[in-house]
Design an enzyme around this catalytic site. Sequence first.
Site, PDB file in Angstrom:
ATOM      1  N   ARG A  61      -8.132 117.199  15.030  1.00 32.29           N
ATOM      2  CA  ARG A  61      -7.860 115.964  14.310  1.00 32.29           C
ATOM      3  C   ARG A  61      -9.148 115.201  14.089  1.00 32.29           C
ATOM      4  O   ARG A  61     -10.043 115.211  14.923  1.00 32.29           O
ATOM      5  CB  ARG A  61      -6.909 115.083  15.120  1.00 32.29           C
ATOM      6  CG  ARG A  61      -6.582 113.760  14.441  1.00 32.29           C
ATOM      7  CD  ARG A  61      -5.826 112.822  15.357  1.00 32.29           C
ATOM      8  NE  ARG A  61      -6.593 112.394  16.508  1.00 32.29           N
ATOM      9  CZ  ARG A  61      -7.518 111.433  16.487  1.00 32.29           C
ATOM     10  NH1 ARG A  61      -7.798 110.804  15.371  1.00 32.29           N
ATOM     11  NH2 ARG A  61      -8.162 111.098  17.586  1.00 32.29           N
ATOM     12  N   VAL A  62      -9.232 114.567  12.938  1.00 34.91           N
ATOM     13  CA  VAL A  62     -10.279 113.588  12.671  1.00 34.91           C
ATOM     14  C   VAL A  62      -9.588 112.314  12.205  1.00 34.91           C
ATOM     15  O   VAL A  62      -8.448 112.340  11.750  1.00 34.91           O
ATOM     16  CB  VAL A  62     -11.301 114.072  11.607  1.00 34.91           C
ATOM     17  CG1 VAL A  62     -12.125 115.230  12.141  1.00 34.91           C
ATOM     18  CG2 VAL A  62     -10.628 114.438  10.313  1.00 34.91           C
ATOM     19  N   SER A  63     -10.301 111.204  12.320  1.00 38.86           N
ATOM     20  CA  SER A  63      -9.694 109.907  12.041  1.00 38.86           C
ATOM     21  C   SER A  63      -9.609 109.564  10.566  1.00 38.86           C
ATOM     22  O   SER A  63      -8.697 108.867  10.143  1.00 38.86           O
ATOM     23  CB  SER A  63     -10.460 108.803  12.765  1.00 38.86           C
ATOM     24  OG  SER A  63     -10.387 109.023  14.147  1.00 38.86           O
ATOM     25  N   SER A  64     -10.571 110.017   9.771  1.00 41.09           N
ATOM     26  CA  SER A  64     -10.584 109.602   8.368  1.00 41.09           C
ATOM     27  C   SER A  64     -10.960 110.760   7.458  1.00 41.09           C
ATOM     28  O   SER A  64     -11.511 111.776   7.898  1.00 41.09           O
ATOM     29  CB  SER A  64     -11.562 108.439   8.181  1.00 41.09           C
ATOM     30  OG  SER A  64     -12.861 108.838   8.541  1.00 41.09           O
ATOM     31  N   GLN A  67     -14.416 112.465   7.335  1.00 37.79           N
ATOM     32  CA  GLN A  67     -14.792 113.331   8.454  1.00 37.79           C
ATOM     33  C   GLN A  67     -14.176 114.723   8.354  1.00 37.79           C
ATOM     34  O   GLN A  67     -14.249 115.501   9.305  1.00 37.79           O
ATOM     35  CB  GLN A  67     -14.361 112.694   9.773  1.00 37.79           C
ATOM     36  CG  GLN A  67     -15.024 111.375  10.069  1.00 37.79           C
ATOM     37  CD  GLN A  67     -14.434 110.720  11.306  1.00 37.79           C
ATOM     38  OE1 GLN A  67     -13.244 110.863  11.600  1.00 37.79           O
ATOM     39  NE2 GLN A  67     -15.261 109.993  12.035  1.00 37.79           N
TER      40      GLN A  67
END
Length: 193
Positions: A61-64, A67
């Site tokens: 997972r990445v936040s945005s 990324q």
Amino acid sequence: MRVKEWAALEGLNEQTVWKWCREGRMPVAVEKAGSVWLVHDPKYEASGAPAAGSRTVCYVRVSSADQKVDLQRQADRLKAFALNLGASGVEVVSEVGSGVNGKRRTLNRILADPTVGTIIVEHRDRLARVNAGLVESALAAQGRRLIVVDDSELDDDLMRDMTEVLTSLCARLYGRRAARNKAEAALKAALDA
């Protein structure tokens, strides 16, 4: 099964379980065969191990969205780790979303799927910024497991809890992207004072 094996599966101290056997306080049936205590726990005797799915899923997972480039690197590292563990048929599942937000469709689908026996994440905060320990406990209660590849983020439980709470609060105040930096700055300021 022997007391030592049952204690290891339940995460209990072996000496405590022997004491419970002698005092008749065991939560499951036991019997003494000579000098050996045998534990008869239905959840382990039925299949020989806790009921668990057979699939291994690597969750990245990445936040945005900016990324997204990091998703493939995370996926490659986790898949290599899983293969070194001896897992076969490893799936990689990726998601873009905040670790503070509990409304992540992909993660919720993985957690609800009983055929997934092992979930591998690179860092604990990739799974969830807050309450990752509760998720891990819930998985363990179902005979499933969470493997955190790099669990060296914070060794002190109190510091980890403070960081999780501050991250959650900062995410509400400043936005999710800058939440972790704000939480770490607040902790550093508190420690320096």
